[in-house]
Design an enzyme around this catalytic site. Structure first.
Site, short mmCIF file in Angstrom:
data_model
loop_
_atom_site.label_atom_id
_atom_site.label_comp_id
_atom_site.label_asym_id
_atom_site.label_seq_id
_atom_site.Cartn_x
_atom_site.Cartn_y
_atom_site.Cartn_z
N GLU A 124 0.92 -1.27 -0.19
CA GLU A 124 0.15 -0.10 0.01
C GLU A 124 0.64 1.50 -0.12
OE1 GLU A 124 -3.24 2.42 3.06
OE2 GLU A 124 -2.75 0.20 3.36
N VAL A 180 -1.70 -2.26 -4.59
CA VAL A 180 -1.51 -3.20 -5.11
C VAL A 180 -1.37 -4.62 -4.93
CG1 VAL A 180 0.80 -3.91 -6.87
CG2 VAL A 180 0.77 -1.59 -6.36
N ASP A 211 12.25 9.58 -14.05
CA ASP A 211 12.66 9.05 -11.89
C ASP A 211 13.79 8.02 -11.63
OD1 ASP A 211 12.20 9.14 -8.99
OD2 ASP A 211 10.06 8.38 -9.30
#
Length: 732
Positions: free
Chosen positions: A435, A441, A550
């Protein structure tokens, strides 16, 4: 150990703070907590009552909040509407002043007006008004009267006498003292004046300002002689009723909103929206369709209706609140140099007694005020629905307290297995894996293919317009990528209750930060093997006109894929950016999502330009990330470290990146130079493309990281991991 796409590991061992996910409480511990929570019936009843009280308090809080919000919106919207109307009036008046000054500066008009002023000085005007000089002066203004919307032109001397006029019958008269005198003094002091509209009689010198004919506005401007001295005032009169009506009636808000102007006596200077009841009250003659210059803005005390007589006489009624404030507080504020305006959010009665709220503004130079109003019922309409809703909620809270207790128990039983068996599209959830702040997920399997899949679901309370658009953009852009080293998206959609989700391949492996936590020192040939795959994925990203933005260890995973070990998967495209706009029919294709970019990403792996201008980056931002990734894999830490993010950001912006050779002497010089170039502060000093990084790494004289090497390492790791899992299970 199994891990999740997006840097979310599947077990507590793989969870890091940077990954942004936390694992859930183990099922057995969670069961004990739930058991203790629902063990006592009395406790359950208290919980239900507490929930009811909280909901009731929340409902009251919601009503107060909604009321405050609506009042704030009206406090902003009404003045904004009024400012727009006032600005339009000011522009209109400024144009009239400029026109008057331009006409008065005409050399021929100025010369003849100065001659007339000299000739009229000290003379009786009877013969003067019939002179040839006045006729010649009058002829100068024929084009203005014909083409410039000018109704009449007068010339007034310092004594207030009209020494020339385009209307012969008023030459020799005096300008109306009440209307003209105060502002004529300003004209002879050298200042052009706009004299607010008033109704004209046949001589354009009104004894009363509201006789019912078309209103006129005067622009009085100085007329100067050759020496620059003001010798007379030239007045240009034009009909302004249509202009005022167009300005003040345009874009009336809703069904009751309107704006109108009034003078210093409270008399309307423009038309109003609603005439109902005004004829029966005697405020307007029967059949009259115009209220301008006939109606004073007074409060009748009750709402006037066509079939109901009004109480008392209109002379006994006070002026409405905004008009009274304009004539008192507004005038005083103007004298003190303060803004002469205000807003009234508490209901008051307007000119026909209807309850309204409004905003007012006084224009001291023009000696007129403007009011914008809207009916209370329309302005605060949402509150009516909120009141009904709150009353309904209160009744339901009382009637359903017992049902709420039962549903609380049922909910506790259901939440013992919150995700097990739930169907989302073609996938059936098996368990929640991790989480994060904005999403959860889950491990799922396709209902027919039985293929393990990771399902990422956006939390309901995080499904803002910004995050929903970013979530959808991530899916759409990643779905364009086909490189095997990029995470693959299978599906995207909404759950039955409206939550956004997407399905992606389940990666059973390790993120690079988890890998180094178990293997602090990696061979350079293995590092090369990993980084080359990262660059291969990025090459497609950049070729498609995107930037990942990222690149960091948590977003790169190694796994076994189809018999290939140390197979790399590039994850988490949550802040991916398209460098150049391309044709795309999707409604969000051209939308710029930058409001949260400053807060997204890991500072230790963020290039300087991401900090200063987070949306203004290109492929060289990812090249910086690759350099930082190599530094991490070789040295076991990020290039910049600090006690907090602020300290790291300062280093990223101001401190040169350390070289690998400083931390690990003996590293190949070519690799040392490559990382230093990748971590350059100036983007132009970095490698131009990831292919250049691949070329440099390939040229290093290092042994190959073979399939056997990778298979041996993964076999040893899986055996150790299975043993650790068995030990954890025995402890439970």
């Amino acid at each position: 150990m199994p891990s999740l796409p997006g840097g979310a590991p599947a077990s507590p061992e793989a969870v890091t703070e940077d990954a942004g996910f936390r694992t859930l409480v183990p099922d057995r511990a969670a069961g004990r907590l739930r058991t203790r929570f629902i063990a006592s019936r009395r406790r359950r009843s208290l919980v239900v009552l507490a929930v009811c009280a909280i909901v009731a308090a929340a409902a009251v809080w919601m009503y107060v909040g909604v009321e405050r919000s609506i009042r704030e919106l009206r406090a902003q919207g009404l003045p904004a509407l009024l400012d727009a109307k006032t600005k339009s009036l000011e522009v209109f008046i400024a144009e009239r002043r400029n026109d008057g000054e331009r006409w008065a500066r005409d050399p021929q008009i100025a010369a003849q007006t100065a001659d007339l002023a000299r000739q009229a000085s000290g003379r009786d005007l009877t013969d003067h008004c019939r002179s040839r000089a006045v006729e010649e002066w009058r002829a100068l203004f024929v084009p203005l009267l014909k083409f410039e919307n000018v109704a009449a032109v007068n010339t007034v001397d310092r004594n207030g006498r009209i020494i020339a006029s385009t209307l012969p019958e008023i030459c020799g008269l005096r300008a109306q003292q009440r209307t003209m005198a105060p502002q004529l003094a300003q004209v002879f002091a050298g200042h052009t004046q706009f004299i607010r509209p008033f109704a004209a009689d046949s001589q354009l010198v009104a004894a009363q300002p509201f006789l019912g004919t078309r209103p006129l506005a005067w622009v009085e401007t100085p007329s100067r002689d050759a020496s620059g001295n003001v010798v007379a005032a030239i007045g240009f009169a034009s009909y302004v009723d249509r202009d005022f009506e167009a300005i003040l009636s345009a874009a009336r808000p809703g069904e009751t909103g309107e704006a109108y102007a009034f003078d210093e006596t409270g008399t309307l200077l423009s038309e109003v929206r609603d005439l109902r009841g005004l004829h029966r009250a005697g405020l307007l003659p029967e059949g009259a369709t115009s209220a301008a210059f006939r109606l004073k803005v007074r409060d009748p005390g009750v709402e006037l209706e066509p079939g109901v007589a009004a109480p008392g006489g209109d002379v006994e009624w006070p002026l409405t609140r905004p008009v009274m404030l304009s004539l008192t507080a507004g005038a005083e504020a103007a004298r003190r140099g303060l803004p002469a305006k205000g807003v009234l959010l508490d209901p008051y009665r307007n000119y026909r007694g209807a309850e309204v709220i409004g905003a007012w503004r006084w224009l001291p130079e023009e000696r007129l005020g403007v009011v914008a109003e809207i009916g209370v019922g329309e302005a605060y309409a949402p509150l009516r629905y909120v009141r009904v809703t709150i009353a309904t909620v209160m009744v339901l809270l009382v009637l359903t307290a017992g049902w709420a207790a039962w549903s609380t128990l049922a909910l506790a039983r259901l939440t013992a297995k919150p995700a097990a068996g739930r169907r989302i599209g073609a996938y059936r959830l098996e368990r929640e894996l991790a989480e994060g702040g904005s999403a959860t997920v889950h491990l799922a399997r396709h209902a027919l293919l039985k293929r393990p899949t990771a399902i990422k679901i956006l939390k309901r309370h995080m499904a803002t317009d910004e995050l929903s658009a970013r979530f959808e953009r991530e899916v759409r852009l990643v779905s364009e990528l086909q490189h095997p080293n990029t995470i693959e998206i299978y599906d995207y959609g909404h759950t039955n209750d409206g939550l956004l989700y997407y399905a992606m391949e389940y990666v059973d492996g390790l993120s690079l930060d988890a890998l180094l936590a178990r293997e602090p020192t990696l061979p350079l040939e293995r590092i090369r093997h990993i980084v080359v795959q990262v660059c291969a994925a990025l090459a497609e990203v950049h070729a498609k006109g995107m930037v990942h933005r990222d690149i960091k260890p948590q977003n790169v995973m190694v796994c076994e894929r189809g018999g290939e070990y140390d197979f790399v998967k590039l994850l988490d495209f949550g802040i991916v950016k398209r460098i150049e706009a391309v044709r795309d029919d999707h409604p969000d294709a051209n939308r710029v999502l930058t409001r949260q970019v400053r807060l997204l990403g890991t500072p230790a792996y963020m290039p300087p330009e991401r900090i200063g201008a987070p949306s203004d980056v290109d492929a060289r931002s990812d090249i910086y990330g690759v350099g930082a990734l190599i530094y991490f894999l070789v040295c076991g830490r990020a290039p910049f470290v600090g006690d907090d993010e602020a300290a790291i950001l300062r280093q990223v912006l101001a401190t040169s990146a350390p070289r690998i050779s400083d931390a690990l002497p003996g590293v190949p010089p070519a690799l040392d130079d490559l990382v230093a170039r990748c971590l350059a502060k100036v983007p132009e000093e970095r490698p131009a493309a990831v292919d250049e990084i691949v070329g440099t790494l390939t040229a290093l004289e290092l042994p190959s990281w073979t399939r056997d090497n990778a298979r041996t390492w993964w076999g040893r790791w899986r055996a150790g991991h299975a043993s650790a899992v068995a030990q954890d299970a025995s402890k439970c």
